[in-house]
Design an enzyme around this catalytic site. Structure first.
Site, mmCIF file in Angstrom:
data_model
loop_
_atom_site.group_PDB
_atom_site.id
_atom_site.type_symbol
_atom_site.label_atom_id
_atom_site.label_comp_id
_atom_site.label_asym_id
_atom_site.label_seq_id
_atom_site.Cartn_x
_atom_site.Cartn_y
_atom_site.Cartn_z
ATOM 1 C CB CYS A 268 6.960 6.755 5.329
ATOM 2 S SG CYS A 268 7.565 5.210 5.146
ATOM 3 C CB ALA A 270 0.366 10.476 6.411
ATOM 4 N N PRO A 271 1.784 13.095 7.827
ATOM 5 C CG PRO A 271 1.595 14.843 9.279
ATOM 6 C CD PRO A 271 2.385 13.429 9.168
ATOM 7 N N GLY A 273 4.253 16.933 5.835
ATOM 8 C CA GLY A 273 5.001 17.973 6.158
ATOM 9 C C GLY A 273 6.155 18.204 5.224
ATOM 10 C CG ASP A 334 9.892 10.757 7.899
ATOM 11 O OD1 ASP A 334 10.791 10.584 8.935
ATOM 12 O OD2 ASP A 334 9.450 12.097 7.863
ATOM 13 C CB CYS A 387 11.309 11.642 14.610
ATOM 14 S SG CYS A 387 9.933 10.485 14.508
HETATM 15 C C1 SAM Z 1 7.473 9.637 10.607
HETATM 16 S S1 SAM Z 1 5.846 9.431 9.837
HETATM 17 C C2 SAM Z 1 6.249 10.734 8.526
HETATM 18 C C3 SAM Z 1 5.989 11.843 8.352
HETATM 19 C C4 SAM Z 1 6.006 12.503 7.195
HETATM 20 N N1 SAM Z 1 6.983 12.060 6.324
HETATM 21 C C5 SAM Z 1 5.923 14.102 7.377
HETATM 22 O O1 SAM Z 1 7.061 14.685 7.253
HETATM 23 O O2 SAM Z 1 4.988 14.578 7.744
HETATM 24 C C6 SAM Z 1 5.810 7.913 9.669
HETATM 25 C C7 SAM Z 1 4.564 7.461 8.484
HETATM 26 O O3 SAM Z 1 4.782 6.252 7.529
HETATM 27 C C8 SAM Z 1 3.834 5.585 7.375
HETATM 28 N N2 SAM Z 1 4.035 4.115 7.474
HETATM 29 C C9 SAM Z 1 4.284 3.268 8.387
HETATM 30 N N3 SAM Z 1 4.525 2.030 7.763
HETATM 31 C C10 SAM Z 1 4.382 2.007 6.374
HETATM 32 C C11 SAM Z 1 4.968 1.325 5.182
HETATM 33 N N4 SAM Z 1 5.044 -0.105 5.495
HETATM 34 N N5 SAM Z 1 4.704 1.860 3.851
HETATM 35 C C12 SAM Z 1 4.403 3.121 3.952
HETATM 36 N N6 SAM Z 1 3.996 4.065 5.029
HETATM 37 C C13 SAM Z 1 4.231 3.587 6.501
HETATM 38 C C14 SAM Z 1 2.817 5.728 8.778
HETATM 39 O O4 SAM Z 1 1.399 5.944 8.612
HETATM 40 C C15 SAM Z 1 3.255 7.314 9.067
HETATM 41 O O5 SAM Z 1 2.550 8.419 8.409
#
Ligand code: SAM
Length: 438
Positions: A268, A270-271, A273, A334, A387
């Site tokens: 997971c 995006a973005p 980090g 994440d 988080c």
């Molecule tokens: C907490 S953010 C991740 C932050 C990222 N790991 C960072 O450190 O920049 C959660 C991410 O999960 C993605 N997401 C949500 N549901 C998902 C799914 N079923 N499969 C993959 N990604 C998913 C969202 O689009 C979002 O970008």
């Protein structure tokens, strides 16, 4: 719609822009999008954008108190929503004036400029007398009114009532510290790119540029600037020498225990980090997956700046259609969550979330975790991160996952509570680490 033209460098212009953004949050728009819409419509210079953003953030951090004050001073709900938001923005600044030794604005200027902002807008102009009366009454009766509304926990803590109850039940000893930390302005924490420099050398570079900074006790690559500055002023930022990342978020990479040549999935991502940090730490074959194709673009931009490469995939981590069938040595999950641990950075979250969101998001992350577990090599490790502060999304999820999958749990920090002072300043994240034994 505006009647008078407000000067773009005036407080009335900033108050009007902030009120428009806060009203959009009231309709369910996330604050970054709401601000982007305001900036797209107004021709605001960077300084005015900064002021609009500051006021909107201040308003959302004081919204419970500002709305309670407004109800106490007006017989009916204030309409339209932009006027309601404008008065809340002005009241938030006035409350802030009261709290601060070094207030940003003079109280009478705030009142005068809020009334000018109301007068400038056809939808609010008729109510400028009421706006003036309400704000001046607050100046006259501030202490009595603040005491009166403080009996309501929402006004006292500036969170929805269900959020306060959640915090009390999960953290009977720490809930007040947690809520207070969520209302503090966050520090600007950087991650130093160890491929390009060292923490000591980067601290020296900052000192040469006259920017005060200190090493943070959590996260080996983390430093905190004494005063936040715009990103473009961070030395070497465009060349990837440093990235903006909270200190607690910088723990993911060391916990993954990476070695060169490993096949790693950031599920997971995006973005990006944590993807960037992983690639700074080791020469791994990184797959960065996210279900939101638009957000994948942010990973591309971040990795370009760092001059690092990953395989980027748009896909659902609870499905397998994007996978080539080759198992991973390490998986970072994440997962999406309520983000209740990062409210100091996103003060809109508390007002946008609903109590039932944690249940819905937990069921998505259960599916993601169970699916990813099948993609791990024997002896491989999966790091589960949220988080969130709510045990339903973090510790209870981790314990249930370990039981369902017979996963070995390795040492990891567990729930990190948000802290907003001293050396350990960081967001509220949760970490659980699992190893496959068969
Ligand atoms: C907490 S953010 C991740 C932050 C990222 N790991 C960072 O450190 O920049 C959660 C991410 O999960 C993605 N997401 C949500 N549901 C998902 C799914 N079923 N499969 C993959 N990604 C998913 C969202 O689009 C979002 O970008």
């Amino acid at each position: 719609m505006t009647r008078l033209t407000l000067k773009p460098d005036s407080l009335s212009f900033s108050l009007h822009g902030a009120a428009t953004a806060v009203a959009a949050v009231g309709r369910g728009t996330a604050l970054p999008q709401a601000l982007a819409q305001v900036f797209a419509k107004t021709d605001a210079a960077p300084q005015a954008r900064g002021a609009i953003q500051d006021i909107a953030y201040c308003c959302l951090r004081h919204l419970g108190c500002a709305e309670a004050l407004l109800s106490a001073m007006t017989p009916r709900h204030v309409e339209p929503p932009t006027l309601h938001a404008l008065l809340c923005c002005a009241l938030a600044l006035l409350i802030d004036v009261d709290d601060s030794d070094n207030p940003r604005y003079n109280a009478f200027t705030v009142v005068d400029q809020a009334v000018t902002a109301a007068a400038s807008d056809n939808s609010m102009a008729r109510a400028k007398g009421m706006a003036n009366a309400v704000l001046r009454r607050f100046l006259r009766e501030r202490d009595t009114l603040l005491q009166q509304v403080a009996r309501d926990p929402v006004a006292q803590w500036n969170y929805p009532a269900w959020w306060i109850r959640n915090a009390q039940s999960a953290y009977p000893n720490d809930w007040q510290t947690i809520l207070r930390a969520g209302n503090a302005a966050p520090p600007l924490t950087l991650r130093v790119n160890r491929r390009k420099t060292t923490v000591d050398d980067y601290l020296a570079l900052l000192a040469d540029a006259g920017i005060a900074a200190t090493r943070i006790g959590i996260g080996a690559d983390a430093i905190r600037l004494t005063q936040p500055i715009p990103v473009h002023r961070i030395p070497g930022f465009d060349d990837g020498m440093a990235s903006v990342q909270d200190a607690a978020a910088q723990l993911a990479t060391p916990l993954l225990d990476l070695r060169d040549g490993m096949r790693v999935l950031d599920a997971c991502a995006a973005p990006g980090g944590k993807s960037g940090h992983i690639l700074e730490a080791a020469d791994v074959d990184l797959w960065a997956l996210d279900s939101d194709a638009r957000r994948l673009q942010r990973i591309t931009e971040n990795l370009q700046r760092l001059q690092l490469r990953a395989t980027l995939l748009a896909g659902d981590a609870s499905q397998r259609d994007w996978w080539d069938g080759q198992p991973f040595d390490r998986i970072l999950a994440d997962v999406p969550c309520t983000a209740s641990g990062i409210v100091r950075r996103h003060p809109d979250i508390r007002w946008l979330r609903r109590k039932e969101d944690a249940t819905q998001l937990s069921s998505i992350s259960t599916k993601i975790l169970d699916n990813l577990w099948q993609m791990l090599k024997p002896d491989g490790k999966l790091l589960f991160v949220t988080c969130s502060l709510w045990p339903q999304e973090s510790e209870r999820q981790a314990a249930a996952f370990a039981q369902r999958n017979n996963a070995t749990r390795l040492p990891a920090p567990g729930q990190l509570l948000p802290v907003s002072d001293g050396q350990q300043d960081h967001d509220g994240l949760f970490y659980a680490l699992f190893q496959r034994t068969a």
